[in-house]
Scaffold this active site. Sequence first.
Site, PDB file in Angstrom:
ATOM      1  CG  HIS A 123      -0.449   0.101   2.713  1.00 42.91           C
ATOM      2  ND1 HIS A 123       0.503  -1.131   3.089  1.00 42.91           N
ATOM      3  CD2 HIS A 123      -0.175   0.631   3.544  1.00 42.91           C
ATOM      4  CE1 HIS A 123       0.565  -1.500   4.133  1.00 42.91           C
ATOM      5  NE2 HIS A 123       0.726   0.159   4.635  1.00 42.91           N
ATOM      6  CG  HIS A 163       1.105   6.218   4.404  1.00 46.35           C
ATOM      7  ND1 HIS A 163      -0.053   5.325   5.110  1.00 46.35           N
ATOM      8  CD2 HIS A 163       1.424   4.111   4.357  1.00 46.35           C
ATOM      9  CE1 HIS A 163       0.348   4.175   5.973  1.00 46.35           C
ATOM     10  NE2 HIS A 163       0.984   3.398   5.400  1.00 46.35           N
TER      11      HIS A 163
END
Length: 134
Positions: A100, A102
């Site tokens: 992922h 941010h």
Amino acid sequence: MQNDCIFCKIANGEIPSATLYEDEEFRVILDLGPASKGHALILPKKHAANLFELPDETAEKALIVAKRIAGVLKEGLHAEGLNLVQNNGAAAGQTVEHFHIHLIPRYQNDTVNVTWQPGELSEEEKGEILKLFR
């Protein structure tokens, strides 16, 4: 998709989220523990534990999604900057083993801390690292 992965479940709509963007390959959500106003996560729908397991094509597309969403966040929230943070492995701060990114909007005098103390590159280390790429 990995059955025991919370980010797989969120990315694929099994767990509700505050979704900012979705397409066939990604879901972008607001982080539930934000570092700043607008902190979002880009989640691929197909599981990869980290950058090293991510197919190159997905990595390319992730950066395109990051650029688009970051632009909207920066302009819409009047952020003065924005950090893209992507951690790989526990030693690097990764707490969920699902790749992922941010997106962290930054504001003057915020309390977000994405910094480090600059070190010094020795000639020995420089030579060792340069050898890896020759």
